[in-house]
Scaffold this active site. Structure first.
Site, PDB file in Angstrom:
ATOM      1  N   VAL A   9     -23.233  18.296  41.784  1.00 60.44           N
ATOM      2  CA  VAL A   9     -24.643  18.199  42.154  1.00 60.44           C
ATOM      3  C   VAL A   9     -24.734  17.088  43.180  1.00 60.44           C
ATOM      4  O   VAL A   9     -24.285  15.962  42.939  1.00 60.44           O
ATOM      5  CB  VAL A   9     -25.531  17.875  40.930  1.00 60.44           C
ATOM      6  CG1 VAL A   9     -26.978  17.634  41.370  1.00 60.44           C
ATOM      7  CG2 VAL A   9     -25.463  19.005  39.903  1.00 60.44           C
ATOM      8  N   ALA A  13     -29.815  16.538  50.785  1.00 60.88           N
ATOM      9  CA  ALA A  13     -29.161  17.583  51.584  1.00 60.88           C
ATOM     10  C   ALA A  13     -29.350  17.321  53.075  1.00 60.88           C
ATOM     11  O   ALA A  13     -29.532  18.241  53.865  1.00 60.88           O
ATOM     12  CB  ALA A  13     -29.733  18.950  51.195  1.00 60.88           C
ATOM     13  N   ARG A  18     -25.026  17.364  53.837  1.00 60.24           N
ATOM     14  CA  ARG A  18     -24.517  18.684  54.254  1.00 60.24           C
ATOM     15  C   ARG A  18     -23.252  18.554  55.098  1.00 60.24           C
ATOM     16  O   ARG A  18     -22.328  19.332  54.990  1.00 60.24           O
ATOM     17  CB  ARG A  18     -25.568  19.444  55.085  1.00 60.24           C
ATOM     18  CG  ARG A  18     -26.788  19.855  54.343  1.00 60.24           C
ATOM     19  CD  ARG A  18     -27.521  21.011  55.009  1.00 60.24           C
ATOM     20  NE  ARG A  18     -27.748  20.896  56.432  1.00 60.24           N
ATOM     21  CZ  ARG A  18     -28.669  20.115  57.003  1.00 60.24           C
ATOM     22  NH1 ARG A  18     -29.441  19.369  56.261  1.00 60.24           N
ATOM     23  NH2 ARG A  18     -28.805  20.086  58.329  1.00 60.24           N
ATOM     24  N   LYS A 218     -15.926  -2.085  56.514  1.00 60.72           N
ATOM     25  CA  LYS A 218     -16.677  -0.980  57.112  1.00 60.72           C
ATOM     26  C   LYS A 218     -18.102  -1.422  57.491  1.00 60.72           C
ATOM     27  O   LYS A 218     -18.545  -1.256  58.622  1.00 60.72           O
ATOM     28  CB  LYS A 218     -16.721   0.184  56.108  1.00 60.72           C
ATOM     29  CG  LYS A 218     -17.256   1.468  56.677  1.00 60.72           C
ATOM     30  CD  LYS A 218     -18.692   1.689  56.341  1.00 60.72           C
ATOM     31  CE  LYS A 218     -19.306   2.807  57.133  1.00 60.72           C
ATOM     32  NZ  LYS A 218     -20.674   3.083  56.787  1.00 60.72           N
TER      33      LYS A 218
HETATM   34  N1  LIG Z   1     -25.844   9.695  59.011  1.00 62.46           N
HETATM   35  C1  LIG Z   1     -24.786   8.922  59.003  1.00 62.46           C
HETATM   36  O1  LIG Z   1     -24.089   8.800  60.016  1.00 62.46           O
HETATM   37  C2  LIG Z   1     -24.382   8.195  57.763  1.00 62.46           C
HETATM   38  C3  LIG Z   1     -25.233   7.970  56.719  1.00 62.46           C
HETATM   39  N2  LIG Z   1     -24.800   7.272  55.623  1.00 62.46           N
HETATM   40  C4  LIG Z   1     -25.714   7.008  54.517  1.00 62.46           C
HETATM   41  O2  LIG Z   1     -26.078   8.231  53.893  1.00 62.46           O
HETATM   42  C5  LIG Z   1     -27.389   8.128  53.374  1.00 62.46           C
HETATM   43  C6  LIG Z   1     -28.209   9.293  53.909  1.00 62.46           C
HETATM   44  O3  LIG Z   1     -28.207   9.264  55.319  1.00 62.46           O
HETATM   45  P1  LIG Z   1     -28.488  10.572  56.180  1.00 62.46           P
HETATM   46  O4  LIG Z   1     -27.810  11.732  55.590  1.00 62.46           O
HETATM   47  O5  LIG Z   1     -28.213  10.215  57.592  1.00 62.46           O
HETATM   48  O6  LIG Z   1     -30.076  10.699  55.981  1.00 62.46           O
HETATM   49  P2  LIG Z   1     -30.976  12.011  56.009  1.00 62.46           P
HETATM   50  O7  LIG Z   1     -32.364  11.532  56.176  1.00 62.46           O
HETATM   51  O8  LIG Z   1     -30.429  12.995  56.976  1.00 62.46           O
HETATM   52  O9  LIG Z   1     -30.808  12.618  54.534  1.00 62.46           O
HETATM   53  C7  LIG Z   1     -31.403  12.086  53.397  1.00 62.46           C
HETATM   54  C8  LIG Z   1     -31.850  13.239  52.524  1.00 62.46           C
HETATM   55  O10 LIG Z   1     -32.296  12.687  51.277  1.00 62.46           O
HETATM   56  C9  LIG Z   1     -33.416  13.442  50.883  1.00 62.46           C
HETATM   57  N3  LIG Z   1     -34.192  12.705  49.881  1.00 62.46           N
HETATM   58  C10 LIG Z   1     -35.103  11.725  50.079  1.00 62.46           C
HETATM   59  N4  LIG Z   1     -35.623  11.330  48.909  1.00 62.46           N
HETATM   60  C11 LIG Z   1     -35.020  12.080  47.948  1.00 62.46           C
HETATM   61  C12 LIG Z   1     -35.141  12.147  46.535  1.00 62.46           C
HETATM   62  N5  LIG Z   1     -35.983  11.359  45.870  1.00 62.46           N
HETATM   63  N6  LIG Z   1     -34.385  13.038  45.867  1.00 62.46           N
HETATM   64  C13 LIG Z   1     -33.502  13.837  46.543  1.00 62.46           C
HETATM   65  N7  LIG Z   1     -33.356  13.816  47.872  1.00 62.46           N
HETATM   66  C14 LIG Z   1     -34.105  12.945  48.561  1.00 62.46           C
HETATM   67  C15 LIG Z   1     -34.176  13.689  52.172  1.00 62.46           C
HETATM   68  O11 LIG Z   1     -35.133  14.738  52.038  1.00 62.46           O
HETATM   69  C16 LIG Z   1     -33.029  14.029  53.100  1.00 62.46           C
HETATM   70  O12 LIG Z   1     -32.756  15.406  53.096  1.00 62.46           O
HETATM   71  C17 LIG Z   1     -27.897   6.737  53.791  1.00 62.46           C
HETATM   72  O13 LIG Z   1     -27.665   5.825  52.741  1.00 62.46           O
HETATM   73  C18 LIG Z   1     -27.024   6.373  54.966  1.00 62.46           C
HETATM   74  O14 LIG Z   1     -26.912   4.987  55.109  1.00 62.46           O
HETATM   75  C19 LIG Z   1     -23.535   6.811  55.494  1.00 62.46           C
HETATM   76  C20 LIG Z   1     -22.631   7.007  56.496  1.00 62.46           C
HETATM   77  C21 LIG Z   1     -22.997   7.692  57.698  1.00 62.46           C
HETATM   78  O1  LIG Z   2     -28.859   4.326  57.214  1.00 59.37           O
HETATM   79  P1  LIG Z   2     -27.783   3.607  57.946  1.00 59.37           P
HETATM   80  O2  LIG Z   2     -27.289   2.432  57.219  1.00 59.37           O
HETATM   81  O3  LIG Z   2     -28.117   3.354  59.375  1.00 59.37           O
HETATM   82  O4  LIG Z   2     -26.574   4.650  57.898  1.00 59.37           O
HETATM   83  C1  LIG Z   2     -26.192   5.469  58.906  1.00 59.37           C
HETATM   84  C2  LIG Z   2     -25.098   4.792  59.681  1.00 59.37           C
HETATM   85  O5  LIG Z   2     -23.812   4.951  59.089  1.00 59.37           O
HETATM   86  C3  LIG Z   2     -22.896   5.217  60.099  1.00 59.37           C
HETATM   87  O6  LIG Z   2     -22.690   6.567  60.228  1.00 59.37           O
HETATM   88  C4  LIG Z   2     -21.560   4.647  59.929  1.00 59.37           C
HETATM   89  O7  LIG Z   2     -20.830   5.287  58.943  1.00 59.37           O
HETATM   90  C5  LIG Z   2     -23.616   4.804  61.309  1.00 59.37           C
HETATM   91  O8  LIG Z   2     -23.101   5.411  62.358  1.00 59.37           O
HETATM   92  C6  LIG Z   2     -24.987   5.273  61.029  1.00 59.37           C
HETATM   93  O9  LIG Z   2     -25.918   4.774  61.894  1.00 59.37           O
END
Ligand SMILES: NC(=O)C1=CN([C@@H]2O[C@H](COP(=O)(O)OP(=O)(O)OC[C@H]3O[C@@H](n4cnc5c(N)ncnc54)[C@H](O)[C@@H]3O)[C@@H](O)[C@H]2O)C=CC1
Ligand SMILES: O=P(O)(O)OC[C@H]1O[C@](O)(CO)[C@@H](O)[C@@H]1O
Length: 394
Positions: A9, A13, A18, A218
């Protein structure tokens, strides 16, 4: 090796969910049940039998096709989700560190219904130190788990912290569920909580005994560098991180900040200086990937989180200052972050603006950065806030 018949789970998403976590779970033979609160996204997932994960970089483009998933709205279908968690092997999440408290109650209910001999493996995949511990804390809180059930809780759930690294920019709204991302990835997970019950078979995870150096390295390299480029870029009206890095002054700020965190990481974790320098150069190349179209607003999102005590700027800067190490470039980046106010679509940048206009510089530093008056960095942060506030009044 693929594990057939296993179920994961995954909360959130979105891009990382995804594009990274579900992709690896799928490739390892798991059925993935997404839990999210975005109704449109859930409908789209349930109506679309497959999506593509597209890796882009200078080496060319490659694709993975993801199938065998479903989605549940955690707001409207809590009971269904509790049942999925009761029968799952793994729970992962990528919802953002501030959302962990909201997903904890349903996970707690699912765990409580499980048989004692089959612990759920829980791994939070957020950009934060100890995110799984934070989630576990909320799950075990008396409001979510009966205190009398806590003693045997470890028989029903195990929690491992992780460091997750892959740049997944905001996606083209016309791309459907497809996710375009960089080729590089790193997913490091603490194996010690799972050792007596078995480590879940997920391809791509690097299982380690001591996660601390990995996650600090990191967060204080990839995320410090990326965010430094984004905040300087935003303040100089650059569109993407790639654009920002074409500006020599911004590049010098990024190199400066990463040299300061390098000095700290090398001294603190005994990391080889040459290896850290090579890692730093690789990161600068990664964040400057011209194929990603990564907007400075996405990378700078949530400035209050990014200015907090244990995060990518104040964390290393406060520690370096205590050790009399230089922090000029980290302070520049902190100032640029304080200037990331009232950005369209970013609630924290609006909250930051309100905090800045309603509080004294001393109170801002205490509230936003969690820094005490006795810490060496304190007066420098107060000066930054004063400067930014003065400019806003003009
Ligand atoms: N985008 C990136 O490059 C990276 C992101 N991360 C981390 O991953 C996490 C998510 O980032 P992204 O995927 O970029 O954000 P995103 O905004 O694309 O995805 C977050 C998802 O969580 C959902 N969500 C919000 N509240 C929720 C709830 N109460 N229950 C279930 N789902 C809920 C949203 O509807 C959305 O689909 C953050 O902590 C970010 O720091 C880590 C490494 C890289
Ligand atoms: O919500 P935050 O902390 O910005 O996480 C997303 C970040 O994580 C990273 O993908 C690095 O893994 C950054 O490139 C990106 O901006």
């Amino acid at each position: 090796m693929a594990v057939m018949g296993k179920k994961a789970v995954h909360f959130g998403a979105g891009n990382i969910g995804r594009g990274f976590v579900a992709c690896f779970l799928h490739n390892s033979g798991y059925e993935v049940v997404f839990a999210d609160v975005n109704g449109d996204l859930i409908d789209k997932i349930n109506a679309t039998p497959s999506y593509r994960v597209i890796e882009v970089g200078s080496e060319g483009t490659s694709e993975n096709t993801i199938t065998n998933y479903r989605a549940i709205n955690s707001r409207t279908h809590e009971e269904d989700l509790v049942e999925e968690i009761r029968t799952a092997d793994v729970v992962t999440c990528s919802v953002g560190p501030n959302i962990l408290k909201f997903i904890a109650p349903v996970i707690a209910k699912g765990i409580d219904r499980r048989a004692d001999e089959n612990p759920l493996h829980v791994i939070a995949c957020e950009n934060a130190i100890g995110a799984t511990d934070t989630l576990a804390g909320f799950i075990k809180d008396a409001r979510n788990t009966d205190p009398e059930r806590l003693e045997s809780h470890h028989m029903r759930a195990r929690y491992a912290n992780s460091a997750i690294d892959r740049i997944v920019p905001a996606q083209d709204p016309n791309a459907g569920l497809d996710v375009t991302l960089e080729k590089f990835f790193e997913w490091v997970v603490d194996k010690t909580p799972f050792e007596d019950v078995g480590i879940p078979s997920i391809e791509g995870i690097n299982w380690v005994d001591n996660l601390a150096p990995f996650i600090e390295r990191k967060l204080y390299t990839v995320n410090t560098g990326h965010a430094t480029a984004a905040y300087h870029g935003y303040n100089r009206r650059k569109r993407t991180v790639f654009d920002a890095l074409q500006d020599k002054q911004i590049m010098a700020e990024v190199r400066g900040a990463l040299t300061e965190t390098k000095n700290l990481l090398v001294a603190k974790h005994n990391i080889d200086e040459e290896a850290q320098l090579a890692y730093m150069n690789k990161i600068i190349k990664r964040i400057g990937n011209p194929h990603l179209e990564d907007a400075v607003e996405r990378v700078g999102r949530a400035p209050l989180r990014k200015l907090s005590r244990k995060e990518r700027f104040v964390g290393p800067a406060a520690e370096a200052a205590e050790n009399n190490m230089p922090i000029k470039y980290l302070l520049d980046a902190i100032e640029m972050t304080f200037r990331f106010q009232d950005v369209e679509g970013d609630d924290e940048s609006k909250e930051l603006s309100t905090i800045m206009s309603e509080n004294t510089p001393e109170d801002v530093v205490a509230k936003v950065c969690g820094i005490q008056t006795t810490e060496k960095i304190y007066p420098q942060l107060v000066d930054i806030v004063k400067r930014v506030q003065a400019d806003s009044e003009e």
